[in-house]
Design a protein around this motif. Structure first.
Motif, mmCIF file in Angstrom:
data_model
loop_
_atom_site.group_PDB
_atom_site.id
_atom_site.type_symbol
_atom_site.label_atom_id
_atom_site.label_comp_id
_atom_site.label_asym_id
_atom_site.label_seq_id
_atom_site.Cartn_x
_atom_site.Cartn_y
_atom_site.Cartn_z
ATOM 1 N N THR A 29 0.927 -1.634 0.142
ATOM 2 C CA THR A 29 -0.347 0.258 0.273
ATOM 3 C C THR A 29 0.687 1.140 0.067
ATOM 4 O OG1 THR A 29 -0.400 0.163 2.654
ATOM 5 C CG2 THR A 29 -1.791 -1.547 1.436
ATOM 6 N N THR A 30 0.339 2.460 -0.607
ATOM 7 C CA THR A 30 0.638 3.460 -0.367
ATOM 8 C C THR A 30 1.748 3.937 1.463
ATOM 9 O OG1 THR A 30 -0.545 4.270 -2.097
ATOM 10 C CG2 THR A 30 0.456 6.080 -0.154
ATOM 11 N N GLU A 31 0.559 3.576 2.074
ATOM 12 C CA GLU A 31 1.199 3.645 3.784
ATOM 13 C C GLU A 31 2.797 2.610 4.011
ATOM 14 O OE1 GLU A 31 -2.206 2.942 2.836
ATOM 15 O OE2 GLU A 31 -2.710 4.951 3.026
ATOM 16 N N GLU A 32 2.101 1.641 3.379
ATOM 17 C CA GLU A 32 3.454 0.688 3.549
ATOM 18 C C GLU A 32 4.805 0.878 2.406
ATOM 19 O OE1 GLU A 32 1.718 -3.749 4.171
ATOM 20 O OE2 GLU A 32 1.359 -3.110 2.642
ATOM 21 N N TYR A 33 4.120 1.308 1.620
ATOM 22 C CA TYR A 33 5.662 2.297 1.090
ATOM 23 C C TYR A 33 6.165 3.291 1.158
ATOM 24 C CZ TYR A 33 8.307 3.898 -3.111
ATOM 25 O OH TYR A 33 9.610 4.174 -3.938
ATOM 26 N N ASN A 34 5.113 4.097 2.195
ATOM 27 C CA ASN A 34 5.746 5.252 2.584
ATOM 28 C C ASN A 34 7.111 5.064 4.017
ATOM 29 O OD1 ASN A 34 5.025 7.436 1.075
ATOM 30 N ND2 ASN A 34 3.538 7.553 2.124
ATOM 31 N N GLU A 35 6.151 3.648 4.827
ATOM 32 C CA GLU A 35 7.372 2.898 6.425
ATOM 33 C C GLU A 35 8.300 2.888 5.878
ATOM 34 O OE1 GLU A 35 5.672 -0.152 9.179
ATOM 35 O OE2 GLU A 35 4.573 0.764 7.740
ATOM 36 N N VAL A 36 7.892 2.160 4.518
ATOM 37 C CA VAL A 36 9.427 1.408 4.360
ATOM 38 C C VAL A 36 10.865 2.034 4.026
ATOM 39 C CG1 VAL A 36 10.627 -0.004 2.747
ATOM 40 C CG2 VAL A 36 8.713 -0.712 3.750
ATOM 41 N N ARG A 37 10.599 3.073 3.210
ATOM 42 C CA ARG A 37 11.128 4.556 2.551
ATOM 43 C C ARG A 37 11.803 5.448 4.023
ATOM 44 N NH1 ARG A 37 11.932 7.125 -2.151
ATOM 45 N NH2 ARG A 37 12.349 8.903 -1.051
ATOM 46 N N GLU A 38 11.051 5.396 4.944
ATOM 47 C CA GLU A 38 11.178 6.213 6.131
ATOM 48 C C GLU A 38 12.331 4.860 6.555
ATOM 49 O OE1 GLU A 38 11.993 8.568 8.627
ATOM 50 O OE2 GLU A 38 10.785 8.822 6.798
ATOM 51 N N LEU A 39 11.949 3.694 7.179
ATOM 52 C CA LEU A 39 13.000 2.851 7.492
ATOM 53 C C LEU A 39 14.137 2.546 6.715
ATOM 54 C CD1 LEU A 39 9.749 -0.052 8.615
ATOM 55 C CD2 LEU A 39 11.124 1.094 9.849
ATOM 56 N N ILE A 40 14.121 2.329 5.415
ATOM 57 C CA ILE A 40 15.330 2.536 4.889
ATOM 58 C C ILE A 40 16.051 3.592 4.786
ATOM 59 C CG2 ILE A 40 16.390 1.703 2.470
ATOM 60 C CD1 ILE A 40 14.489 0.442 2.021
ATOM 61 N N SER A 41 15.774 4.775 4.841
ATOM 62 C CA SER A 41 16.367 6.436 5.230
ATOM 63 C C SER A 41 16.894 6.172 6.302
ATOM 64 C CB SER A 41 15.491 7.266 4.671
ATOM 65 O OG SER A 41 14.791 7.689 3.500
ATOM 66 N N LYS A 42 16.634 5.825 7.363
ATOM 67 C CA LYS A 42 16.867 5.209 8.595
ATOM 68 C C LYS A 42 16.833 4.270 9.248
ATOM 69 C CE LYS A 42 14.900 10.477 9.592
ATOM 70 N NZ LYS A 42 13.754 10.949 10.484
ATOM 71 N N PRO A 43 18.100 3.788 8.596
ATOM 72 C CA PRO A 43 18.539 2.284 8.916
ATOM 73 C C PRO A 43 19.330 2.087 10.320
ATOM 74 C CG PRO A 43 20.398 2.626 7.317
ATOM 75 C CD PRO A 43 19.148 3.755 7.650
ATOM 76 N N LYS A 44 18.778 0.742 11.042
ATOM 77 C CA LYS A 44 18.826 -0.078 11.896
ATOM 78 C C LYS A 44 20.608 -1.241 11.100
ATOM 79 C CE LYS A 44 16.307 1.366 15.566
ATOM 80 N NZ LYS A 44 15.350 0.465 16.522
ATOM 81 N N TYR A 45 21.500 -1.075 11.572
ATOM 82 C CA TYR A 45 22.603 -1.953 10.599
ATOM 83 C C TYR A 45 23.003 -2.810 11.301
ATOM 84 C CZ TYR A 45 23.567 1.738 7.436
ATOM 85 O OH TYR A 45 22.647 2.535 6.257
ATOM 86 N N SER A 46 23.272 -4.219 10.903
ATOM 87 C CA SER A 46 23.261 -5.618 11.626
ATOM 88 C C SER A 46 24.994 -5.475 11.731
ATOM 89 C CB SER A 46 22.992 -6.887 10.675
ATOM 90 O OG SER A 46 23.565 -7.110 10.027
ATOM 91 N N GLU A 47 25.168 -6.515 12.300
ATOM 92 C CA GLU A 47 27.112 -6.596 12.001
ATOM 93 C C GLU A 47 27.842 -7.531 10.587
ATOM 94 O OE1 GLU A 47 29.807 -5.603 14.820
ATOM 95 O OE2 GLU A 47 27.599 -4.135 15.165
ATOM 96 N N LYS A 48 26.537 -7.737 10.435
ATOM 97 C CA LYS A 48 26.755 -8.274 8.925
ATOM 98 C C LYS A 48 26.745 -7.759 7.745
ATOM 99 C CE LYS A 48 24.659 -13.013 10.727
ATOM 100 N NZ LYS A 48 23.052 -13.951 10.139
ATOM 101 N N ASP A 49 27.597 -7.800 6.323
ATOM 102 C CA ASP A 49 27.551 -7.237 5.682
ATOM 103 C C ASP A 49 26.543 -7.823 4.418
ATOM 104 O OD1 ASP A 49 30.208 -5.732 6.506
ATOM 105 O OD2 ASP A 49 31.462 -7.470 5.489
ATOM 106 N N CYS A 50 26.294 -6.348 3.710
ATOM 107 C CA CYS A 50 25.156 -7.046 2.838
ATOM 108 C C CYS A 50 25.412 -8.068 1.566
ATOM 109 C CB CYS A 50 24.935 -5.499 1.745
ATOM 110 S SG CYS A 50 23.755 -5.702 0.291
ATOM 111 N N SER A 51 24.499 -9.094 1.681
ATOM 112 C CA SER A 51 25.115 -10.581 0.845
ATOM 113 C C SER A 51 24.627 -9.814 -0.676
ATOM 114 C CB SER A 51 23.770 -10.822 0.899
ATOM 115 O OG SER A 51 22.243 -10.892 0.744
ATOM 116 N N PHE A 52 24.407 -8.335 -1.320
ATOM 117 C CA PHE A 52 24.288 -8.849 -2.546
ATOM 118 C C PHE A 52 26.249 -7.809 -3.205
ATOM 119 C CE2 PHE A 52 20.016 -9.641 -2.418
ATOM 120 C CZ PHE A 52 20.238 -10.751 -3.236
ATOM 121 N N CYS A 53 26.465 -6.772 -2.258
ATOM 122 C CA CYS A 53 27.762 -6.167 -2.493
ATOM 123 C C CYS A 53 28.920 -6.734 -2.285
ATOM 124 C CB CYS A 53 27.792 -5.024 -1.277
ATOM 125 S SG CYS A 53 25.957 -4.084 -1.043
#
Length: 79
Positions: A29-53
């Motif tokens: 939904t538009t609300e979920e899309y906006n929520e995810v954009r916010e979560l990605i913009s202000k992320p909480k990182y793990s100790e692991k590296d990105c599996s695609f980089c």
């Protein structure tokens, strides 16, 4: 492992859940899309590296296994 630890390891983050929903073709939904954009913009990182980089080794966001760039890509490729 106690019950609390088991629950924490089996629960997915809101970000992971919505990205999976989006990738499944169900869409978000538009609300979920906006929520995810916010979560990605202000992320909480793990100790692991990105599996695609491969060469840059960027840190992954919490339980997604994706860096910020790949998380945005996962969101917009289905939008």
């Amino acid at each position: 492992m106690n019950l609390e630890e088991t629950t924490q390891t089996t629960q997915k983050s809101r970000l992971q859940s919505i990205l999976e929903k989006n990738a499944s073709g169900e869409g978000v939904t538009t609300e979920e899309y906006n929520e995810v954009r916010e979560l990605i913009s202000k992320p909480k990182y793990s100790e692991k590296d990105c599996s695609f980089c491969i060469s840059t080794k960027k840190k992954a966001i919490y339980d997604t296994g994706l860096c910020q760039d790949h998380a945005f890509y996962a969101l917009i490729r289905r939008k």
